[in-house]
Design a protein around this motif. Sequence first.
Motif, PDB file in Angstrom:
ATOM      1  N   LEU A 107       0.736  -1.319   0.098  1.00 21.03           N
ATOM      2  CA  LEU A 107      -0.102  -0.089   0.185  1.00 21.03           C
ATOM      3  C   LEU A 107       0.779   1.441   0.107  1.00 21.03           C
ATOM      4  CD1 LEU A 107      -2.870   1.224  -0.118  1.00 21.03           C
ATOM      5  CD2 LEU A 107      -2.755   0.867   2.520  1.00 21.03           C
ATOM      6  N   ALA A 108       2.016   1.298   0.766  1.00 22.95           N
ATOM      7  CA  ALA A 108       2.896   2.190   0.751  1.00 22.95           C
ATOM      8  C   ALA A 108       3.544   2.631  -0.387  1.00 22.95           C
ATOM      9  CB  ALA A 108       3.803   2.068   1.952  1.00 22.95           C
ATOM     10  N   ALA A 109       3.712   1.471  -1.176  1.00 23.20           N
ATOM     11  CA  ALA A 109       4.591   1.679  -2.510  1.00 23.20           C
ATOM     12  C   ALA A 109       3.760   2.527  -3.406  1.00 23.20           C
ATOM     13  CB  ALA A 109       4.810   0.357  -2.943  1.00 23.20           C
ATOM     14  N   THR A 110       2.270   2.464  -3.474  1.00 21.71           N
ATOM     15  CA  THR A 110       1.586   3.341  -4.333  1.00 21.71           C
ATOM     16  C   THR A 110       1.425   4.676  -4.078  1.00 21.71           C
ATOM     17  OG1 THR A 110      -0.622   3.221  -2.651  1.00 21.71           O
ATOM     18  CG2 THR A 110      -0.317   1.306  -4.332  1.00 21.71           C
ATOM     19  N   GLY A 111       2.011   5.244  -2.989  1.00 19.78           N
ATOM     20  CA  GLY A 111       2.239   6.547  -2.557  1.00 19.78           C
ATOM     21  C   GLY A 111       1.019   7.117  -1.676  1.00 19.78           C
ATOM     22  N   LEU A 112      -0.062   6.291  -1.543  1.00 20.74           N
ATOM     23  CA  LEU A 112      -1.293   6.573  -0.873  1.00 20.74           C
ATOM     24  C   LEU A 112      -1.105   7.095   0.587  1.00 20.74           C
ATOM     25  CD1 LEU A 112      -3.735   4.150  -2.341  1.00 20.74           C
ATOM     26  CD2 LEU A 112      -3.500   6.457  -2.880  1.00 20.74           C
ATOM     27  N   LEU A 113       0.050   6.304   1.129  1.00 19.49           N
ATOM     28  CA  LEU A 113       0.138   6.813   2.843  1.00 19.49           C
ATOM     29  C   LEU A 113       1.450   7.546   2.878  1.00 19.49           C
ATOM     30  CD1 LEU A 113       0.476   2.688   4.007  1.00 19.49           C
ATOM     31  CD2 LEU A 113      -1.675   4.324   3.905  1.00 19.49           C
ATOM     32  N   SER A 114       1.855   8.257   1.932  1.00 20.50           N
ATOM     33  CA  SER A 114       2.801   9.302   2.010  1.00 20.50           C
ATOM     34  C   SER A 114       2.401  10.391   3.043  1.00 20.50           C
ATOM     35  CB  SER A 114       3.071   9.824   0.924  1.00 20.50           C
ATOM     36  OG  SER A 114       4.202  10.779   0.909  1.00 20.50           O
ATOM     37  N   GLY A 115       3.535  10.497   4.116  1.00 17.22           N
ATOM     38  CA  GLY A 115       3.219  11.253   5.289  1.00 17.22           C
ATOM     39  C   GLY A 115       2.305  11.065   6.306  1.00 17.22           C
TER      40      GLY A 115
END
Length: 232
Positions: A107-115
């Motif tokens: 999920l993090a690799a999608t960028g959705l969890l950035s920050g």
Amino acid sequence: MKILIYVYDGMTMLDAIGPYEALRYMTNTEVIFVAEEIGGVKADSGFIDINVKYSIEDINYADILIIPGSPVGFMKEMNKEHVLNWIKEVDKVTKWTTSVCAGSIILAATGLLSGLKATSHWKPIKLLSEFNVIPTRERVVEQGKYITAAGVSAGIDMALYLSHKIVGEIETKAIQLTIEYDTQPMYNSGNYSSAGDDVLKIADRKLSKDAKKELGLLGMLKNSKNILKMIR
């Protein structure tokens, strides 16, 4: 309520089945397993398969998306651009986007969890920081509509947490009773912070052994040294 559970070769079976067993009892709920392609999906043990009837080409809508984890298989999934794009597409319409164990790294690799803060299995949790995510050693972490759960059994806790938000306390308690989720472990060693150093060393060896086995099953042996370095 439509719930999609994305499954893939090398996943930890309980990461998917645990939430499924809890959430399938919610009123007016449909739970669907979906994979990159229709057909058999093999667990990390190499002994259990799921016969998946839907591919990511068939379904791009869900109220809830669940991404399970794995000892090593997540490393392969997080590098599949079409899978990550599918997750982002489904996420546009979800009420909740969730993960169990190392599924949070996909999920993090999608960028959705950035920050945002997120949790994962204690062994690969540091990888989250490579995607501008704040690793947080908690059982369940909620950040807006994103809910991440720690390793394996935490997926059931996450599912009940989610059920409570959707159908409330009484029905969730009934679901917990239905699956007789009444954990009373013999030892207090199921958490990274409560396990002693000697226990951690043995657990680490067991996970490393499983990772090497899975690398062979996934045909990734030539990358094994680099991958093992990343999850140590």
